[in-house]
Design a protein around this motif. Structure first.
Motif, PDB file in Angstrom:
ATOM      1  N   MET A 131       2.240   9.444  -6.105  1.00 44.29           N
ATOM      2  CA  MET A 131       2.340  10.864  -5.773  1.00 44.29           C
ATOM      3  C   MET A 131       3.649  11.388  -6.401  1.00 44.29           C
ATOM      4  SD  MET A 131       1.068  10.236  -1.859  1.00 44.29           S
ATOM      5  CE  MET A 131       0.981  11.888  -1.242  1.00 44.29           C
ATOM      6  N   ASP A 132       4.259  12.370  -5.826  1.00 48.23           N
ATOM      7  CA  ASP A 132       5.485  12.959  -6.371  1.00 48.23           C
ATOM      8  C   ASP A 132       6.745  12.205  -5.985  1.00 48.23           C
ATOM      9  OD1 ASP A 132       3.965  15.024  -7.433  1.00 48.23           O
ATOM     10  OD2 ASP A 132       4.316  16.358  -5.740  1.00 48.23           O
ATOM     11  N   TYR A 133       6.649  11.132  -5.250  1.00 46.37           N
ATOM     12  CA  TYR A 133       7.820  10.443  -4.719  1.00 46.37           C
ATOM     13  C   TYR A 133       8.442   9.506  -5.755  1.00 46.37           C
ATOM     14  CZ  TYR A 133       6.263  12.049  -0.149  1.00 46.37           C
ATOM     15  OH  TYR A 133       5.899  12.829   0.906  1.00 46.37           O
ATOM     16  N   HIS A 134       9.737   9.285  -5.587  1.00 49.06           N
ATOM     17  CA  HIS A 134      10.454   8.278  -6.350  1.00 49.06           C
ATOM     18  C   HIS A 134      11.450   7.604  -5.410  1.00 49.06           C
ATOM     19  CE1 HIS A 134      12.828  12.015  -6.855  1.00 49.06           C
ATOM     20  NE2 HIS A 134      13.863  11.217  -6.784  1.00 49.06           N
ATOM     21  N   LYS A 135      12.016   6.500  -5.858  1.00 54.91           N
ATOM     22  CA  LYS A 135      12.966   5.757  -5.017  1.00 54.91           C
ATOM     23  C   LYS A 135      14.195   6.628  -4.758  1.00 54.91           C
ATOM     24  CE  LYS A 135      10.873   1.671  -4.959  1.00 54.91           C
ATOM     25  NZ  LYS A 135      11.140   0.279  -4.884  1.00 54.91           N
ATOM     26  N   SER A 136      14.674   6.545  -3.543  1.00 56.54           N
ATOM     27  CA  SER A 136      15.854   7.296  -3.132  1.00 56.54           C
ATOM     28  C   SER A 136      17.109   6.525  -3.500  1.00 56.54           C
ATOM     29  CB  SER A 136      15.805   7.509  -1.617  1.00 56.54           C
ATOM     30  OG  SER A 136      17.019   8.027  -1.150  1.00 56.54           O
ATOM     31  N   ASN A 137      18.160   7.258  -3.811  1.00 59.17           N
ATOM     32  CA  ASN A 137      19.448   6.610  -4.064  1.00 59.17           C
ATOM     33  C   ASN A 137      20.371   6.712  -2.845  1.00 59.17           C
ATOM     34  OD1 ASN A 137      20.078   9.302  -4.152  1.00 59.17           O
ATOM     35  ND2 ASN A 137      21.006   9.263  -6.177  1.00 59.17           N
ATOM     36  N   TYR A 177      12.525  10.329   8.476  1.00 56.00           N
ATOM     37  CA  TYR A 177      12.836  11.311   7.449  1.00 56.00           C
ATOM     38  C   TYR A 177      14.308  11.652   7.623  1.00 56.00           C
ATOM     39  CZ  TYR A 177       7.764  11.671   7.517  1.00 56.00           C
ATOM     40  OH  TYR A 177       6.417  11.387   7.489  1.00 56.00           O
ATOM     41  N   LEU A 178      15.107  11.414   6.607  1.00 57.80           N
ATOM     42  CA  LEU A 178      16.554  11.558   6.707  1.00 57.80           C
ATOM     43  C   LEU A 178      17.042  12.708   5.830  1.00 57.80           C
ATOM     44  CD1 LEU A 178      19.084  10.022   7.923  1.00 57.80           C
ATOM     45  CD2 LEU A 178      19.273   8.973   5.653  1.00 57.80           C
ATOM     46  N   PHE A 179      17.795  13.606   6.428  1.00 56.06           N
ATOM     47  CA  PHE A 179      18.494  14.669   5.711  1.00 56.06           C
ATOM     48  C   PHE A 179      19.974  14.274   5.750  1.00 56.06           C
ATOM     49  CE2 PHE A 179      20.290  19.082   5.570  1.00 56.06           C
ATOM     50  CZ  PHE A 179      19.862  19.384   4.286  1.00 56.06           C
ATOM     51  N   PRO A 180      20.472  13.643   4.669  1.00 52.73           N
ATOM     52  CA  PRO A 180      21.783  12.990   4.712  1.00 52.73           C
ATOM     53  C   PRO A 180      22.971  13.919   4.454  1.00 52.73           C
ATOM     54  CG  PRO A 180      20.757  12.576   2.610  1.00 52.73           C
ATOM     55  CD  PRO A 180      19.784  13.396   3.419  1.00 52.73           C
ATOM     56  N   HIS A 181      23.118  14.894   5.333  1.00 54.86           N
ATOM     57  CA  HIS A 181      24.226  15.840   5.188  1.00 54.86           C
ATOM     58  C   HIS A 181      24.871  16.083   6.541  1.00 54.86           C
ATOM     59  CE1 HIS A 181      23.079  16.638   1.062  1.00 54.86           C
ATOM     60  NE2 HIS A 181      21.834  16.671   1.491  1.00 54.86           N
ATOM     61  N   ASN A 182      26.165  16.073   6.557  1.00 57.49           N
ATOM     62  CA  ASN A 182      26.941  16.298   7.774  1.00 57.49           C
ATOM     63  C   ASN A 182      27.246  17.797   7.893  1.00 57.49           C
ATOM     64  OD1 ASN A 182      28.426  15.557  10.085  1.00 57.49           O
ATOM     65  ND2 ASN A 182      30.328  15.612   8.907  1.00 57.49           N
ATOM     66  N   ILE A 183      26.194  18.578   8.132  1.00 54.68           N
ATOM     67  CA  ILE A 183      26.334  20.020   8.266  1.00 54.68           C
ATOM     68  C   ILE A 183      25.635  20.467   9.544  1.00 54.68           C
ATOM     69  CG2 ILE A 183      26.449  20.385   5.779  1.00 54.68           C
ATOM     70  CD1 ILE A 183      23.547  21.396   5.928  1.00 54.68           C
ATOM     71  N   ASP A 208      15.911  -1.314   4.012  1.00 54.48           N
ATOM     72  CA  ASP A 208      14.997  -1.168   2.883  1.00 54.48           C
ATOM     73  C   ASP A 208      15.199   0.163   2.169  1.00 54.48           C
ATOM     74  OD1 ASP A 208      13.769  -3.653   3.341  1.00 54.48           O
ATOM     75  OD2 ASP A 208      12.437  -2.776   4.839  1.00 54.48           O
ATOM     76  N   GLU A 209      14.726   0.221   0.934  1.00 54.41           N
ATOM     77  CA  GLU A 209      14.840   1.441   0.132  1.00 54.41           C
ATOM     78  C   GLU A 209      14.016   2.574   0.721  1.00 54.41           C
ATOM     79  OE1 GLU A 209      15.464   0.453  -4.436  1.00 54.41           O
ATOM     80  OE2 GLU A 209      13.594  -0.379  -3.645  1.00 54.41           O
ATOM     81  N   GLY A 210      14.434   3.783   0.402  1.00 50.56           N
ATOM     82  CA  GLY A 210      13.709   4.963   0.824  1.00 50.56           C
ATOM     83  C   GLY A 210      13.047   5.640  -0.356  1.00 50.56           C
ATOM     84  N   PHE A 211      12.362   6.740  -0.052  1.00 51.61           N
ATOM     85  CA  PHE A 211      11.648   7.517  -1.065  1.00 51.61           C
ATOM     86  C   PHE A 211      11.961   8.986  -0.868  1.00 51.61           C
ATOM     87  CE2 PHE A 211       9.522   3.573  -0.466  1.00 51.61           C
ATOM     88  CZ  PHE A 211       9.178   3.175  -1.741  1.00 51.61           C
ATOM     89  N   THR A 212      11.875   9.727  -1.939  1.00 51.89           N
ATOM     90  CA  THR A 212      12.155  11.151  -1.875  1.00 51.89           C
ATOM     91  C   THR A 212      11.358  11.877  -2.942  1.00 51.89           C
ATOM     92  OG1 THR A 212      13.920  12.818  -1.866  1.00 51.89           O
ATOM     93  CG2 THR A 212      14.179  10.980  -3.397  1.00 51.89           C
ATOM     94  N   VAL A 213      11.187  13.157  -2.754  1.00 52.36           N
ATOM     95  CA  VAL A 213      10.549  13.993  -3.763  1.00 52.36           C
ATOM     96  C   VAL A 213      11.618  14.801  -4.488  1.00 52.36           C
ATOM     97  CG1 VAL A 213       8.963  15.932  -4.141  1.00 52.36           C
ATOM     98  CG2 VAL A 213       8.353  14.133  -2.528  1.00 52.36           C
ATOM     99  N   TYR A 250       0.810  -1.219   0.000  1.00 50.98           N
ATOM    100  CA  TYR A 250       0.000   0.000   0.000  1.00 50.98           C
ATOM    101  C   TYR A 250       0.846   1.273   0.000  1.00 50.98           C
ATOM    102  CZ  TYR A 250      -3.222   3.700   1.097  1.00 50.98           C
ATOM    103  OH  TYR A 250      -3.923   4.873   1.041  1.00 50.98           O
ATOM    104  N   PHE A 251       1.625   1.491   1.040  1.00 48.77           N
ATOM    105  CA  PHE A 251       2.287   2.776   1.211  1.00 48.77           C
ATOM    106  C   PHE A 251       3.297   3.074   0.095  1.00 48.77           C
ATOM    107  CE2 PHE A 251       0.539   2.060   5.395  1.00 48.77           C
ATOM    108  CZ  PHE A 251      -0.006   3.310   5.673  1.00 48.77           C
ATOM    109  N   GLU A 252       4.122   2.111  -0.263  1.00 42.89           N
ATOM    110  CA  GLU A 252       5.081   2.351  -1.327  1.00 42.89           C
ATOM    111  C   GLU A 252       4.396   2.600  -2.660  1.00 42.89           C
ATOM    112  OE1 GLU A 252       8.167  -0.602  -1.519  1.00 42.89           O
ATOM    113  OE2 GLU A 252       8.895  -0.119   0.502  1.00 42.89           O
TER     114      GLU A 252
END
Length: 147
Positions: A26-32, A72-78, A40-45, A18-20
């Motif tokens: 919607m506007d989401y696609h698979k995250s790299n 919800y992951l913001f993958p930046h070391n800042i 498991d894989e993630g999703f992003t807009v 369902y959720f995937e």
């Protein structure tokens, strides 16, 4: 099969079937981007903020078949502005080599007893993604990682 295993199988089935599927409509696609803890894989807009389903948290609870975690992951070391740090927005997650990413975690209850709340849960997941993404954009932190 024990409770932990059955909850994990049930959660994964609901997420995959369902959720995937709905997120991809919607506007989401698979995250790299690979999450440091979730396999498991993630999703992003927009390829900045990434969404992952956590099926492990709460495995041993009797009502574990009624909810799952969303990260919800913001993958930046800042450094983030102080107004974005805390349980309402982002906390750190250790990656490696003294680096960190930023994450926000929510528990999503998609079922209450025999009543499924799939549409409401999907709306919540999307609304929270949009809220967190907007806060990152409004703080200009997105401009720092775009350079």
């Amino acid at each position: 099969m024990n409770l932990r295993e059955s909850n994990e199988i049930f959660r994964r089935a609901i997420i995959k079937s369902y959720f995937e599927v709905e997120l991809l409509k919607m506007d989401y696609h698979k995250s790299n981007v690979r999450h440091p803890l979730i396999k498991d894989e993630g999703f992003t807009v927009e390829d900045r903020l990434h969404l992952y389903f956590d099926i492990i948290t709460g495995n041993d609870y009797p009502d574990g078949d009624e909810w799952f975690g969303v990260e919800y992951l913001f993958p930046h070391n800042i450094k983030l502005p102080d107004n974005l740090i805390g349980p309402d927005y982002f906390t750190t997650i250790y990656v490696a080599d003294a680096k960190h990413f930023w994450r926000h975690k929510e528990l999503v209850r998609f079922k209450y007893g025999k009543t499924k709340k799939l549409v409401e849960s999907l709306d919540f997941i999307n609304k929270k993604y949009r809220e967190l993404s907007k806060s990152l954009h409004d703080s200009s932190v997105i401009d720092k990682v775009s350079k």
